[in-house]
Design a protein around this motif. Structure first.
Motif, short mmCIF file in Angstrom:
data_model
loop_
_atom_site.label_atom_id
_atom_site.label_comp_id
_atom_site.label_asym_id
_atom_site.label_seq_id
_atom_site.Cartn_x
_atom_site.Cartn_y
_atom_site.Cartn_z
N ALA A 1 47.12 40.91 30.42
CA ALA A 1 46.30 41.99 30.98
C ALA A 1 45.37 41.46 32.06
N LEU A 2 44.71 40.33 31.81
CA LEU A 2 43.79 39.77 32.80
C LEU A 2 44.55 39.31 34.04
N GLU B 1 38.86 39.64 27.64
CA GLU B 1 39.70 39.79 28.82
C GLU B 1 40.17 41.24 28.98
N LEU B 2 40.48 41.90 27.87
CA LEU B 2 40.91 43.30 27.94
C LEU B 2 39.80 44.17 28.52
N ALA C 1 39.59 43.48 32.29
CA ALA C 1 40.72 43.93 33.11
C ALA C 1 40.43 45.30 33.72
N GLY C 2 39.75 46.18 32.99
CA GLY C 2 39.45 47.49 33.54
C GLY C 2 38.42 47.46 34.64
N ARG D 1 40.92 36.81 24.39
CA ARG D 1 41.74 37.98 24.72
C ARG D 1 40.95 39.29 24.64
N ASP E 1 47.46 40.26 35.20
CA ASP E 1 48.05 41.35 35.97
C ASP E 1 46.98 42.16 36.70
N ALA E 2 45.80 42.26 36.11
CA ALA E 2 44.73 43.00 36.78
C ALA E 2 44.13 42.21 37.94
#
Length: 772
Positions: free
Chosen positions: A699-700, A670-671, A674-675, A667, A702-703
């Protein structure tokens, strides 16, 4: 089987009809119940009796199909019940064959039956026993086992272990659960005990010599002492048929028996008045051949030779002339009637087709030494060309130096080494050191021959790996081989080479510029992915390597690269150093030494590798490759065992879609990703960390907003991957998820024009009734 002149169903036609019926069943995706097969066979027999000879051919065809289906379904019904997979059961059984002692575990076959209070079941089981005591064939044990049905990995270019399980009558695999509660319950007398004793005798007479392992294989079919390097040398020289006991060795054993009896008749000529010498000689030949077949485990080449010898003896005793081809057809019919699943194995086809083509192609060219040498040379070239379609179909590789190697190996092994080893067996059984008198020169010849074969194995063309041919190419190639060996004088024999072209140079569909293809390989609880562009190939991770020596890099990844037709490999990326991702990397690197190598944890690699870090990028054939993680900030790079957090994350972007390879990121990583990610149409995602709860965060997803995703996990793995909550999270977003544990290898195509389609499942691509 009903045959007759008036029916037109001659014995050769009946045998070929039986073969066609058996083969037709092996292509079916599912079978009907055994009772239905038996009923149809009975109905076909009754109709044949009522309708007369004209109905015998269709009756034979129906009976052949039903007979093979009956055997196939009975073999599947005999497997371990699905409801009892994962449970501990107490069973009693006898060890058969020769146990294989490996680092950390001993593997062996057992004929077992369940104890009182357990599900009533009996079958053949392959058992792994960790930290096992010394085990010997014929021992009886009471063990607590955890069993499952034989389920293997399904990938392009690799062997089908589920088919092999049906062929060899293997009904379950498992391991000993509570070694401390295991109880030995005596030992009986069996042929495998004699095999073990003779093999140990050879090893004791020649301690520490490599030749001892080869002589054990020649003598009793004991291949436990041969390494993967030995098999590589054998494949490079086209001599695997000589390593284990071949049909010619059985014939040699029969000849030695005949010579022994001839010597006894000369010492005691009065025996001829009670028992005619020709009949006694044939009987001795058959008895010695049968005894040697028993030592070899009754493999297909041995059984074929034994049945041919028995047929020749029968016809001679009846004073009827017969041709060798008749004996071969009778042996073929006997094998198919007694064991139809034998037709699934490579040994069946290499044995019968090889001998048949030799009979077809070899001709008499006069007498004398030079004529015999010429015919032997021609026979080796004939065998090399004739076996090419089958070796490519079953093994995915062939050897162009095999004809030269066999010219040296066949005479030395068959006429020098094997007779010496056979003569030493009685001395080994008696336990006398006099066996060394025969084994020492055999070992000397074997060592010299093996040194020469290792040298020949380094020649160009020794290991030739074309793309795996399809069924049409196999049929055309076989027809081309037969055409090449038509009788001399017939025109256009050279045209047979044209029919070999699709086999030697099969068409390979490459991705168009701007598009790419993904092979998500089935490596159990691990990861291995191939990414192919128009002119380049990348491997991402290479599966595990287990303490037993089983290497998924060598067993799955390398054959898949060859089978894809995209070789050679340009780049090998190992996401991080955990065994389930990096264990097979050494085998892949050795197979393709020119490939560049990157890794998220280069310090944990067993070979030189550059660091994989964010910012690296390259372009192949209109496809962009970007490394997104790990960050090259030095915080984790200096840690030798950073693990999952150092996973090398690669984003691949083509004209019509993209792919994200995540390794085992969690996680936190992954955050950060995501950006850096931008949603793309038709995006593919390798589910992070095999579907663990610690990954695939919202987050991953949805991105990235992927359209399709796949999990690389093991069947019934102990970690529970993929976790149900993770799968639910994907489904809530409308993302289709595929699991290699259920589908086998997956092939995704990302065309440059877009339009991502569901993958091709390798387990569903070739559906067969023996597949789980």
């Amino acid at each position: 089987m009903m045959v007759g002149r008036g029916s037109g169903l001659t014995p050769p036609r009946a045998t070929l009809t039986l073969l066609a019926g058996v083969l037709a069943v092996q292509w079916l995706p599912r079978l009907w119940p055994v009772w239905l097969s038996l009923g149809l066979m009975l109905l076909a027999g009754l109709l044949a009796l009522l309708a007369g000879p004209r109905s015998w051919w269709p009756a034979c065809a129906v009976a052949s199909i039903c007979w093979a289906a009956c055997w196939g379904q009975a073999g599947m019904d005999a497997r371990w019940p699905r409801a009892w997979e994962g449970r501990d059961v107490w069973m009693r059984g006898q060890i058969i064959d020769l146990p294989q002692v490996q680092p950390g575990a001993t593997r062996f076959l057992m004929d077992v039956h369940s104890l009182r209070g357990q599900p009533p079941w009996h079958g053949r089981v392959r058992v792994s026993w960790y930290r096992a005591p010394p085990l010997q064939p014929c021992q009886h044990w009471r063990l607590q086992l955890r069993l499952r049905r034989p389920r293997g990995l399904i990938n392009p270019g690799t062997a089908d272990s589920e088919r092999s399980a049906l062929e060899h009558g293997l009904h379950a695999v498992g391991y000993v659960r509570d070694p401390g509660m295991a109880r030995r319950q005596g030992r009986s007398v069996c042929i495998d005990g004699l095999r073990a004793r003779l093999a140990e005798g050879i090893a004791g007479q020649l301690p520490g010599r490599h030749a001892a392992a080869l002589l054990r294989a020649f003598a009793v079919g004991d291949i436990r002492g041969l390494s993967e390097a030995d098999w590589s040398v054998a494949r490079a020289n086209g001599i695997p048929h000589l390593i284990a006991i071949s049909g010619f060795h059985v014939g040699m054993a029969g000849w030695l028996g005949a010579m022994l009896l001839q010597g006894l008749y000369r010492c005691f000529p009065g025996w001829g008045l009670r028992w005619p010498r020709p009949l006694a000689t044939q009987t001795a030949m058959l008895v010695f051949a049968a005894a040697y077949c028993a030592l070899a485990g009754f493999g297909i080449p041995c059984v074929r030779t034994l049945l041919m010898m028995a047929a020749a003896m029968l016809f001679r005793s009846l004073r009827r002339a017969t041709r060798p081809a008749t004996g071969l057809l009778l042996a073929l019919a006997a094998v198919l009637l007694v064991d139809p699943p034998a037709s699934l194995g490579a040994g069946f086809w290499l044995s019968f087709v090889g001998v048949g083509l030799l009979m077809y192609g070899l001709q008499e060219n006069g007498h004398g030494l030079m004529a015999q040498v010429k015919e032997m040379t021609r026979g080796q070239w004939l065998m090399t060309a004739s076996m090419l379609p089958l070796t490519l179909w079953f093994f995915g590789e062939a050897s162009w130096v095999g004809a030269v190697s066999n010219l040296l190996a066949v005479p030395l092994i068959s006429f020098v080494v094997v007779p010496l080893v056979l003569l030493s067996l009685p001395l080994l059984w008696l336990g006398t050191s006099a066996a060394l008198i025969l084994l020492w020169p055999a070992a000397l010849v074997t060592d010299g021959l093996w040194w020469l074969l290792q040298w020949l194995g380094r020649w160009p063309g020794a290991h030739w790996h074309p793309p795996v041919p399809d069924l049409a190419a196999l049929g055309l190639g076989t027809l081309g081989v037969v055409w090449l060996w038509l009788p001399r004088g017939l025109p256009l024999r050279w045209a047979g080479m044209l029919l070999l072209a699709p086999l030697l140079w099969p068409p390979v569909g490459r991705p168009a510029p701007g598009g790419f293809r993904i092979w998500a390989l089935d490596v159990g609880q691990g990861l291995a992915v191939l990414v192919e562009t128009r002119h380049h190939l990348m491997a991402y991770d290479a599966g595990a390597r287990y303490p037993s020596g089983y290497d998924l890099g060598a067993a799955v990844v390398v054959p898949a690269i060859h089978a894809s037709g995209a070789a050679p490999l340009d780049l090998l990326i190992i996401s991080h150093g955990d065994n389930d991702h990096a264990g097979g990397a050494v085998a892949v690197a050795q197979a393709f030494p020119a490939a560049r190598r990157l890794s998220g944890e280069p310090a944990r690699m067993r070979y030189a590798s550059r660091s994989c870090h964010a910012g690296q990028n390259w372009r192949w054939d209109g496809v962009m490759f970007r490394v997104l993680a790990p960050a090259d900030d030095g915080q984790l790079a200096g840690r030798v065992h950073a693990g999952n957090a150092r996973s090398c994350v690669v984003q691949i972007t083509g004209s019509g879609g993209g792919l994200l390879l995540t390794g085992d990121v969690g996680r936190a990583q992954e955050l950060a990703l995501a950006g850096a990610l931008r949603a793309q149409p038709a995006m593919l995602l390798q589910v992070p960390h095999h579907g663990s709860r610690s990954a695939s965060g919202p987050a991953l997803l949805d991105a990235l907003r992927p359209g399709l995703a796949w999990v690389s996990a093991g069947w019934r793995n102990p970690f529970g991957h993929p976790h149900p909550s993770v799968i639910a999270r994907y489904r809530q977003r409308g993302i289709q998820v595929w699991n290699t544990a259920e589908t086998g290898a997956l092939q995704f195509d990302v065309p440059p024009e877009g339009g991502l389609r569901p993958p091709l499942s390798w387990r569903q691509r070739q559906r067969r009734y023996w597949r789980e």
